[in-house]
Scaffold this motif. Sequence first.
Motif, mmCIF file in Angstrom:
data_model
loop_
_atom_site.group_PDB
_atom_site.id
_atom_site.type_symbol
_atom_site.label_atom_id
_atom_site.label_comp_id
_atom_site.label_asym_id
_atom_site.label_seq_id
_atom_site.Cartn_x
_atom_site.Cartn_y
_atom_site.Cartn_z
ATOM 1 N N ALA A 79 0.833 -1.211 0.000
ATOM 2 C CA ALA A 79 0.000 0.000 0.000
ATOM 3 C C ALA A 79 0.867 1.260 0.000
ATOM 4 C CB ALA A 79 -0.946 -0.007 1.208
ATOM 5 N N ASP A 80 1.927 1.264 0.804
ATOM 6 C CA ASP A 80 2.830 2.422 0.862
ATOM 7 C C ASP A 80 3.551 2.615 -0.475
ATOM 8 O OD1 ASP A 80 2.084 2.719 3.511
ATOM 9 O OD2 ASP A 80 3.984 1.969 4.329
ATOM 10 N N THR A 81 3.959 1.514 -1.091
ATOM 11 C CA THR A 81 4.651 1.581 -2.386
ATOM 12 C C THR A 81 3.732 2.135 -3.459
ATOM 13 O OG1 THR A 81 6.144 -0.218 -1.806
ATOM 14 C CG2 THR A 81 5.805 0.204 -4.163
ATOM 15 N N LEU A 82 2.503 1.630 -3.519
ATOM 16 C CA LEU A 82 1.557 2.123 -4.523
ATOM 17 C C LEU A 82 1.196 3.586 -4.266
ATOM 18 C CD1 LEU A 82 -0.677 -1.037 -4.922
ATOM 19 C CD2 LEU A 82 1.019 -0.141 -6.547
ATOM 20 N N ALA A 83 1.094 3.977 -3.001
ATOM 21 C CA ALA A 83 0.829 5.388 -2.687
ATOM 22 C C ALA A 83 1.987 6.265 -3.142
ATOM 23 C CB ALA A 83 0.581 5.552 -1.190
ATOM 24 N N MET A 84 3.213 5.769 -2.961
ATOM 25 C CA MET A 84 4.381 6.524 -3.405
ATOM 26 C C MET A 84 4.358 6.679 -4.929
ATOM 27 S SD MET A 84 8.438 5.796 -2.641
ATOM 28 C CE MET A 84 8.300 5.881 -0.864
ATOM 29 N N LEU A 85 4.045 5.588 -5.636
ATOM 30 C CA LEU A 85 4.001 5.641 -7.099
ATOM 31 C C LEU A 85 2.873 6.533 -7.612
ATOM 32 C CD1 LEU A 85 4.725 1.895 -7.827
ATOM 33 C CD2 LEU A 85 6.165 3.825 -8.524
ATOM 34 N N ASP A 86 1.744 6.524 -6.912
ATOM 35 C CA ASP A 86 0.579 7.312 -7.332
ATOM 36 C C ASP A 86 0.688 8.794 -6.988
ATOM 37 O OD1 ASP A 86 -1.022 5.403 -8.588
ATOM 38 O OD2 ASP A 86 -1.905 4.738 -6.693
ATOM 39 N N SER A 87 1.612 9.147 -6.103
ATOM 40 C CA SER A 87 1.671 10.530 -5.649
ATOM 41 C C SER A 87 2.104 11.465 -6.776
ATOM 42 C CB SER A 87 2.619 10.658 -4.456
ATOM 43 O OG SER A 87 3.940 10.388 -4.841
ATOM 44 N N PRO A 88 1.559 12.669 -6.787
ATOM 45 C CA PRO A 88 1.933 13.625 -7.837
ATOM 46 C C PRO A 88 3.346 14.163 -7.635
ATOM 47 C CG PRO A 88 0.405 14.625 -6.293
ATOM 48 C CD PRO A 88 0.552 13.175 -5.882
ATOM 49 N N VAL A 89 3.901 14.625 -8.711
ATOM 50 C CA VAL A 89 5.218 15.246 -8.740
ATOM 51 C C VAL A 89 6.258 14.323 -8.093
ATOM 52 C CG1 VAL A 89 6.484 17.401 -8.422
ATOM 53 C CG2 VAL A 89 3.991 17.454 -8.496
ATOM 54 N N ARG A 90 6.314 13.116 -8.579
ATOM 55 C CA ARG A 90 7.243 12.104 -8.063
ATOM 56 C C ARG A 90 8.513 12.116 -8.897
ATOM 57 N NH1 ARG A 90 8.695 10.140 -3.710
ATOM 58 N NH2 ARG A 90 6.530 10.071 -3.136
ATOM 59 N N ASP A 91 9.635 12.253 -8.231
ATOM 60 C CA ASP A 91 10.923 12.158 -8.902
ATOM 61 C C ASP A 91 11.523 10.793 -8.618
ATOM 62 O OD1 ASP A 91 10.786 14.755 -9.907
ATOM 63 O OD2 ASP A 91 11.599 15.594 -8.060
ATOM 64 N N VAL A 92 12.358 10.331 -9.523
ATOM 65 C CA VAL A 92 12.935 9.005 -9.424
ATOM 66 C C VAL A 92 14.373 9.055 -9.919
ATOM 67 C CG1 VAL A 92 12.109 8.349 -11.725
ATOM 68 C CG2 VAL A 92 12.512 6.573 -10.051
ATOM 69 N N TRP A 93 15.224 8.236 -9.317
ATOM 70 C CA TRP A 93 16.575 8.048 -9.833
ATOM 71 C C TRP A 93 16.512 6.898 -10.820
ATOM 72 C CZ3 TRP A 93 20.463 11.326 -9.202
ATOM 73 C CH2 TRP A 93 20.406 12.232 -8.136
ATOM 74 N N VAL A 94 17.051 7.099 -12.008
ATOM 75 C CA VAL A 94 17.025 6.083 -13.059
ATOM 76 C C VAL A 94 18.463 5.691 -13.386
ATOM 77 C CG1 VAL A 94 16.306 5.535 -15.408
ATOM 78 C CG2 VAL A 94 14.900 7.064 -14.007
ATOM 79 N N ALA A 95 18.759 4.410 -13.217
ATOM 80 C CA ALA A 95 20.083 3.879 -13.525
ATOM 81 C C ALA A 95 20.002 3.044 -14.793
ATOM 82 C CB ALA A 95 20.597 3.028 -12.370
ATOM 83 N N THR A 96 20.914 3.334 -15.712
ATOM 84 C CA THR A 96 21.042 2.565 -16.953
ATOM 85 C C THR A 96 22.526 2.290 -17.161
ATOM 86 O OG1 THR A 96 21.212 4.569 -18.310
ATOM 87 C CG2 THR A 96 18.988 3.624 -18.011
#
Length: 160
Positions: free
Chosen positions: A18-35
């Motif tokens: 539930a906490d993970t989905l709330a984090m993903l659903d929250s507006p203005v979410r920034d993420v670190w992307v590793a490639t």
Amino acid sequence: MTNPQVAPGPRTREQRLADTLAMLDSPVRDVWVATASNAPDGTPVPYLVPLSLAWIDDRLVLALDATSRTGRNLLATGTARLSLGATRDVVMIDAVLERSARVAEAPADLAEGYAAQADWDPRPGGADDVYLVLRPQRVQAWREVDEIAGRVLMRDGEWV
């Protein structure tokens, strides 16, 4: 030092999800992307960049210049690792590229959904801008060492 906003003891799997989905659903979410890519001599070259994220129809959506290092890496390898949250409340996601769409030609639901959640609209941007739609394959979430056990919430693209 303890975080007063974090309840003591490990969360249940249901609460972590539930906490993970709330984090993903929250507006203005920034993420670190590793490639990663390979140097001319074959040496792996990791790359890490912060980007805006939208969670649309159980998919991670990024908008970026296809010619950027992250864009080139993701389009070439089809894989990325994303990190949300702080070190004491982290969600780690291994994802695969499901599809890409040029921003100028993207379906309205994708473009509008991204703009609404990311609070940024790339449509007035450059000709090389793309939406990259990523399908999560593995999701892990933990706060402290007492949540290391049971941190895997998704395996092989299925919630566990």
